[in-house]
Design an enzyme around this catalytic site. Structure first.
Site, PDB file in Angstrom:
ATOM      1  N   GLU A 225      14.219   0.138  10.562  1.00 43.07           N
ATOM      2  CA  GLU A 225      12.783   0.046  10.414  1.00 43.07           C
ATOM      3  C   GLU A 225      11.775   1.390  10.394  1.00 43.07           C
ATOM      4  O   GLU A 225      12.321   2.000  11.202  1.00 43.07           O
ATOM      5  CB  GLU A 225      12.104  -0.860  11.307  1.00 43.07           C
ATOM      6  CG  GLU A 225      10.681  -0.870  11.396  1.00 43.07           C
ATOM      7  CD  GLU A 225      10.060  -1.569  12.526  1.00 43.07           C
ATOM      8  OE1 GLU A 225      10.759  -2.641  13.389  1.00 43.07           O
ATOM      9  OE2 GLU A 225       8.856  -1.679  12.799  1.00 43.07           O
TER      10      GLU A 225
ATOM     11  N   ASN B 175      10.213   0.062   5.109  1.00 47.06           N
ATOM     12  CA  ASN B 175       8.829   0.553   5.661  1.00 47.06           C
ATOM     13  C   ASN B 175       8.059  -0.952   5.060  1.00 47.06           C
ATOM     14  O   ASN B 175       7.658  -0.968   4.239  1.00 47.06           O
ATOM     15  CB  ASN B 175       8.294   1.469   5.070  1.00 47.06           C
ATOM     16  CG  ASN B 175       6.907   1.803   5.977  1.00 47.06           C
ATOM     17  OD1 ASN B 175       6.410   0.927   6.534  1.00 47.06           O
ATOM     18  ND2 ASN B 175       6.365   3.220   5.800  1.00 47.06           N
TER      19      ASN B 175
ATOM     20  N   ASN C  82       0.707  -1.394  -0.161  1.00 47.96           N
ATOM     21  CA  ASN C  82       0.017  -0.142   0.062  1.00 47.96           C
ATOM     22  C   ASN C  82       0.801   1.331  -0.021  1.00 47.96           C
ATOM     23  O   ASN C  82       0.313   2.391  -0.159  1.00 47.96           O
ATOM     24  CB  ASN C  82      -0.968   0.045   1.082  1.00 47.96           C
ATOM     25  CG  ASN C  82      -2.029  -1.126   1.298  1.00 47.96           C
ATOM     26  OD1 ASN C  82      -2.683  -1.418   0.004  1.00 47.96           O
ATOM     27  ND2 ASN C  82      -1.811  -1.803   1.979  1.00 47.96           N
TER      28      ASN C  82
ATOM     29  N   ARG D  32      -1.405   4.786  17.692  1.00 47.32           N
ATOM     30  CA  ARG D  32      -2.582   4.020  16.478  1.00 47.32           C
ATOM     31  C   ARG D  32      -3.174   2.895  17.410  1.00 47.32           C
ATOM     32  O   ARG D  32      -3.117   2.692  18.515  1.00 47.32           O
ATOM     33  CB  ARG D  32      -2.208   3.888  15.300  1.00 47.32           C
ATOM     34  CG  ARG D  32      -1.775   5.411  14.570  1.00 47.32           C
ATOM     35  CD  ARG D  32      -1.068   5.293  13.329  1.00 47.32           C
ATOM     36  NE  ARG D  32      -2.181   4.588  12.185  1.00 47.32           N
ATOM     37  CZ  ARG D  32      -2.177   4.236  10.830  1.00 47.32           C
ATOM     38  NH1 ARG D  32      -1.067   4.224  10.791  1.00 47.32           N
ATOM     39  NH2 ARG D  32      -3.242   3.730  10.306  1.00 47.32           N
TER      40      ARG D  32
ATOM     41  N   HIS E 265       3.416  -5.950  11.091  1.00 49.78           N
ATOM     42  CA  HIS E 265       2.597  -6.402  12.289  1.00 49.78           C
ATOM     43  C   HIS E 265       2.254  -7.973  12.335  1.00 49.78           C
ATOM     44  O   HIS E 265       1.661  -8.716  13.120  1.00 49.78           O
ATOM     45  CB  HIS E 265       1.715  -5.619  12.539  1.00 49.78           C
ATOM     46  CG  HIS E 265       1.573  -4.421  12.397  1.00 49.78           C
ATOM     47  ND1 HIS E 265       2.462  -3.625  13.255  1.00 49.78           N
ATOM     48  CD2 HIS E 265       1.153  -3.355  11.396  1.00 49.78           C
ATOM     49  CE1 HIS E 265       2.471  -2.286  12.674  1.00 49.78           C
ATOM     50  NE2 HIS E 265       1.655  -2.025  11.647  1.00 49.78           N
TER      51      HIS E 265
ATOM     52  N   TYR F 121      -0.743   9.805   6.583  1.00 51.00           N
ATOM     53  CA  TYR F 121       0.516   9.684   5.652  1.00 51.00           C
ATOM     54  C   TYR F 121       1.117  10.644   4.946  1.00 51.00           C
ATOM     55  O   TYR F 121       2.139  10.885   4.542  1.00 51.00           O
ATOM     56  CB  TYR F 121       0.390   8.561   4.640  1.00 51.00           C
ATOM     57  CG  TYR F 121       0.008   7.125   5.555  1.00 51.00           C
ATOM     58  CD1 TYR F 121       1.126   6.538   6.408  1.00 51.00           C
ATOM     59  CD2 TYR F 121      -1.252   6.434   5.309  1.00 51.00           C
ATOM     60  CE1 TYR F 121       0.613   5.307   7.179  1.00 51.00           C
ATOM     61  CE2 TYR F 121      -1.600   5.453   6.133  1.00 51.00           C
ATOM     62  CZ  TYR F 121      -0.384   4.705   7.221  1.00 51.00           C
ATOM     63  OH  TYR F 121      -0.758   3.626   7.832  1.00 51.00           O
TER      64      TYR F 121
ATOM     65  N   ALA G  85       1.912  -2.959   6.804  1.00 52.82           N
ATOM     66  CA  ALA G  85       1.104  -3.924   7.366  1.00 52.82           C
ATOM     67  C   ALA G  85       1.954  -5.048   7.948  1.00 52.82           C
ATOM     68  O   ALA G  85       1.647  -5.613   8.974  1.00 52.82           O
ATOM     69  CB  ALA G  85      -0.285  -4.223   6.935  1.00 52.82           C
TER      70      ALA G  85
ATOM     71  N   HIS H  70       8.591   3.861   9.874  1.00 57.23           N
ATOM     72  CA  HIS H  70       7.082   3.894   9.619  1.00 57.23           C
ATOM     73  C   HIS H  70       6.926   5.438   9.766  1.00 57.23           C
ATOM     74  O   HIS H  70       7.315   6.418  10.472  1.00 57.23           O
ATOM     75  CB  HIS H  70       6.385   3.376  10.982  1.00 57.23           C
ATOM     76  CG  HIS H  70       6.646   2.078  11.194  1.00 57.23           C
ATOM     77  ND1 HIS H  70       6.010   1.142  10.406  1.00 57.23           N
ATOM     78  CD2 HIS H  70       7.545   1.443  11.935  1.00 57.23           C
ATOM     79  CE1 HIS H  70       6.407  -0.104  10.860  1.00 57.23           C
ATOM     80  NE2 HIS H  70       7.235  -0.068  11.760  1.00 57.23           N
ATOM     81  N   ILE H  71       6.225   5.960   8.617  1.00 59.55           N
ATOM     82  CA  ILE H  71       5.713   7.139   8.371  1.00 59.55           C
ATOM     83  C   ILE H  71       4.972   7.639   9.769  1.00 59.55           C
ATOM     84  O   ILE H  71       5.091   8.961  10.081  1.00 59.55           O
ATOM     85  CB  ILE H  71       5.030   7.627   7.179  1.00 59.55           C
ATOM     86  CG1 ILE H  71       5.806   7.015   6.195  1.00 59.55           C
ATOM     87  CG2 ILE H  71       4.497   8.997   6.918  1.00 59.55           C
ATOM     88  CD1 ILE H  71       5.019   6.770   4.840  1.00 59.55           C
ATOM     89  N   SER H  72       3.883   6.870   9.995  1.00 57.91           N
ATOM     90  CA  SER H  72       2.902   7.317  11.210  1.00 57.91           C
ATOM     91  C   SER H  72       3.625   6.963  12.524  1.00 57.91           C
ATOM     92  O   SER H  72       4.621   5.923  12.366  1.00 57.91           O
ATOM     93  CB  SER H  72       1.615   6.807  11.017  1.00 57.91           C
ATOM     94  OG  SER H  72       1.810   5.345  11.162  1.00 57.91           O
TER      95      SER H  72
ATOM     96  N   ARG I  21      -1.176  -2.394  15.744  1.00 58.87           N
ATOM     97  CA  ARG I  21      -0.093  -1.578  15.278  1.00 58.87           C
ATOM     98  C   ARG I  21       1.260  -1.430  16.332  1.00 58.87           C
ATOM     99  O   ARG I  21       2.447  -1.052  15.704  1.00 58.87           O
ATOM    100  CB  ARG I  21      -0.138  -0.419  14.602  1.00 58.87           C
ATOM    101  CG  ARG I  21      -1.364  -0.295  13.534  1.00 58.87           C
ATOM    102  CD  ARG I  21      -1.258   0.979  12.861  1.00 58.87           C
ATOM    103  NE  ARG I  21      -2.966   1.112  12.113  1.00 58.87           N
ATOM    104  CZ  ARG I  21      -2.882   0.496  10.955  1.00 58.87           C
ATOM    105  NH1 ARG I  21      -1.978   0.106  10.021  1.00 58.87           N
ATOM    106  NH2 ARG I  21      -4.030   0.616  10.304  1.00 58.87           N
TER     107      ARG I  21
ATOM    108  N   ARG J  17      -3.267   7.984  -0.257  1.00 53.12           N
ATOM    109  CA  ARG J  17      -3.780   7.103   0.749  1.00 53.12           C
ATOM    110  C   ARG J  17      -3.723   7.608   2.153  1.00 53.12           C
ATOM    111  O   ARG J  17      -2.873   8.161   2.725  1.00 53.12           O
ATOM    112  CB  ARG J  17      -2.672   5.802   0.899  1.00 53.12           C
ATOM    113  CG  ARG J  17      -3.141   5.005   1.979  1.00 53.12           C
ATOM    114  CD  ARG J  17      -1.830   4.120   2.050  1.00 53.12           C
ATOM    115  NE  ARG J  17      -1.784   3.124   3.413  1.00 53.12           N
ATOM    116  CZ  ARG J  17      -1.137   2.619   3.994  1.00 53.12           C
ATOM    117  NH1 ARG J  17       0.444   2.666   3.667  1.00 53.12           N
ATOM    118  NH2 ARG J  17      -1.508   1.579   4.940  1.00 53.12           N
TER     119      ARG J  17
HETATM  120  C1  DQA Z   1       2.992   2.476   8.278  1.00 57.07           C
HETATM  121  C2  DQA Z   1       2.261   1.640   9.658  1.00 57.07           C
HETATM  122  C3  DQA Z   1       1.675   0.387   9.475  1.00 57.07           C
HETATM  123  O1  DQA Z   1       0.780   0.120  10.546  1.00 57.07           O
HETATM  124  C4  DQA Z   1       0.889   0.487   8.244  1.00 57.07           C
HETATM  125  O2  DQA Z   1      -0.035  -0.758   7.985  1.00 57.07           O
HETATM  126  C5  DQA Z   1       1.392   0.973   6.856  1.00 57.07           C
HETATM  127  C6  DQA Z   1       2.285   2.004   7.106  1.00 57.07           C
HETATM  128  C7  DQA Z   1       3.713   3.593   8.533  1.00 57.07           C
HETATM  129  O3  DQA Z   1       4.338   3.791   7.564  1.00 57.07           O
HETATM  130  O4  DQA Z   1       3.376   4.453   9.336  1.00 57.07           O
HETATM  131  O5  DQA Z   1       1.093   0.333   6.142  1.00 57.07           O
HETATM  132  O6  DQA Z   1       4.300   1.486   8.294  1.00 57.07           O
END
Ligand code: DQA
Length: 145
Positions: free
Chosen positions: A99, A75, A11, A108, A81, A23, A78, A101-103, A112, A18
């Site tokens: 590793e 990254n 994704n 959250r 997890h 994001y 999903a 993660h944008i968020s 996650r 998205r």
């Molecule tokens: C993510 C956080 C994940 O939980 C989510 O499934 C993503 C993006 C992030 O970049 O914040 O697809 O990895």
């Protein structure tokens, strides 16, 4: 020149459109182009890969060893997890990785909060937006110096 591989999971090809409230509006192409420019300045060779498929990501991690990749920035989306397979791929090739993660995944949903990768990662970035990739690359450059 040390080679660094950036992997984006499922994704993340939709970045920019998205859930922009989570994001942001920067596209994956923007992110990758920015990283390529930064890598040139840092004297690193950079390759980018995105896949929506777990097996494709596992295969790319295996190839990274053959190619002599020195560091991976990932990254896993999903798969963070859920994926024992991606964890085992990193264990199998013994290439250090960051590793990203944008968020801020910890802010959250509870599902996650757990990562199959964090405890074997060199470092973890979360909540810095797409800047997290650039900060990760700067870190990688300092480790490879
Ligand atoms: C993510 C956080 C994940 O939980 C989510 O499934 C993503 C993006 C992030 O970049 O914040 O697809 O990895």
């Amino acid at each position: 020149m040390s080679k660094v591989l950036v992997i984006n999971g499922p994704n993340l090809n939709l970045l920019g459109t998205r859930e922009p409230h989570i994001y942001g509006s920067t596209t994956l192409t923007d992110v990758e182009n920015g990283l390529r420019a930064q890598a040139t300045e840092l004297g690193l060779e950079l390759e980018c890969f995105q896949s929506n498929h777990e097996g494709g990501i596992v295969d790319r991690i295996h190839e990274a060893r053959t190619e002599g990749v020195k560091f991976v920035i990932i990254n896993p989306g999903a798969y963070t997890h859920t994926s024992v397979a991606i964890r085992d791929a990193f264990g199998g090739v013994a290439i250090p990785f960051v590793e990203v993660h944008i968020s801020n995944v910890h802010k959250r949903e509870a599902f996650r909060h757990h990562s199959y990768l964090s405890d074997i990662a060199e470092a973890v970035m979360a909540g810095f937006g797409t800047l997290g990739y650039n900060l990760a690359l700067q870190f990688v450059a300092s480790k490879l110096r």
